[in-house]
Design a protein around this motif. Structure first.
Motif, PDB file in Angstrom:
ATOM      1  N   VAL A 178       0.821  -1.207   0.000  1.00  0.00           N
ATOM      2  CA  VAL A 178       0.000   0.000   0.000  1.00  0.00           C
ATOM      3  C   VAL A 178       0.858   1.262   0.000  1.00  0.00           C
ATOM      4  O   VAL A 178       0.646   2.163  -0.812  1.00  0.00           O
ATOM      5  CB  VAL A 178      -0.966  -0.006   1.205  1.00  0.00           C
ATOM      6  CG1 VAL A 178      -1.741   1.300   1.291  1.00  0.00           C
ATOM      7  CG2 VAL A 178      -1.917  -1.181   1.112  1.00  0.00           C
ATOM      8  N   LEU A 206       0.953   4.146  -2.885  1.00  0.00           N
ATOM      9  CA  LEU A 206       0.566   5.538  -2.633  1.00  0.00           C
ATOM     10  C   LEU A 206       1.713   6.487  -2.968  1.00  0.00           C
ATOM     11  O   LEU A 206       1.493   7.572  -3.512  1.00  0.00           O
ATOM     12  CB  LEU A 206       0.137   5.711  -1.178  1.00  0.00           C
ATOM     13  CG  LEU A 206      -1.191   5.053  -0.799  1.00  0.00           C
ATOM     14  CD1 LEU A 206      -1.433   5.172   0.700  1.00  0.00           C
ATOM     15  CD2 LEU A 206      -2.330   5.651  -1.587  1.00  0.00           C
ATOM     16  N   LEU A 252       1.836   7.038  -6.641  1.00  0.00           N
ATOM     17  CA  LEU A 252       0.797   7.945  -7.134  1.00  0.00           C
ATOM     18  C   LEU A 252       1.046   9.406  -6.763  1.00  0.00           C
ATOM     19  O   LEU A 252       0.867  10.293  -7.594  1.00  0.00           O
ATOM     20  CB  LEU A 252      -0.569   7.522  -6.581  1.00  0.00           C
ATOM     21  CG  LEU A 252      -1.139   6.221  -7.104  1.00  0.00           C
ATOM     22  CD1 LEU A 252      -2.471   5.928  -6.427  1.00  0.00           C
ATOM     23  CD2 LEU A 252      -1.316   6.256  -8.604  1.00  0.00           C
ATOM     24  N   PHE A 253       1.432   9.664  -5.514  1.00  0.00           N
ATOM     25  CA  PHE A 253       1.449  11.035  -5.007  1.00  0.00           C
ATOM     26  C   PHE A 253       2.833  11.664  -4.875  1.00  0.00           C
ATOM     27  O   PHE A 253       2.971  12.862  -5.107  1.00  0.00           O
ATOM     28  CB  PHE A 253       0.728  11.095  -3.662  1.00  0.00           C
ATOM     29  CG  PHE A 253      -0.717  10.710  -3.747  1.00  0.00           C
ATOM     30  CD1 PHE A 253      -1.611  11.496  -4.440  1.00  0.00           C
ATOM     31  CD2 PHE A 253      -1.168   9.545  -3.168  1.00  0.00           C
ATOM     32  CE1 PHE A 253      -2.948  11.134  -4.546  1.00  0.00           C
ATOM     33  CE2 PHE A 253      -2.499   9.176  -3.258  1.00  0.00           C
ATOM     34  CZ  PHE A 253      -3.391   9.965  -3.947  1.00  0.00           C
TER      35      PHE A 253
END
Length: 89
Positions: free
Chosen positions: A36, A40, A43-44
């Motif tokens: 996870v 994340l 993505l960010f």
């Protein structure tokens, strides 16, 4: 040789380099426990995640100059978001 390939793909883009490192090596799995948090990060904050993966040492984690590398990644991510906001105005 692996480090040179890693640096060359990072020049193309942090997301490409991170995905290739995740698919073809075990460096992302060594740096993070689970899927996870690296997803994340992908993505960010891709530069920060890539810097963390690069600076991570298996036994000791990130120490010393490694945190400076992660900070540079964070600054690159912040500048890319800031540059995008400035160009929209």
């Amino acid at each position: 040789m692996g480090c040179c390939v890693f640096a060359a793909t990072a020049a193309i883009g942090p997301r490409v380099a991170l995905v290739l490192a995740w698919l073809f090596t075990n460096v992302v799995d060594r740096a993070f426990t689970g899927r996870v948090l690296p997803f994340l990060g992908l993505l960010f904050v891709p530069w920060t995640t890539l810097a963390y993966v690069f600076a991570y040492a298996p036994v000791v984690g990130v120490r010393g100059i490694g945190w400076f590398v992660v900070l540079i990644g964070l600054l690159l991510d912040m500048s890319s978001y800031g540059g995008g906001a400035r160009s929209r105005r």
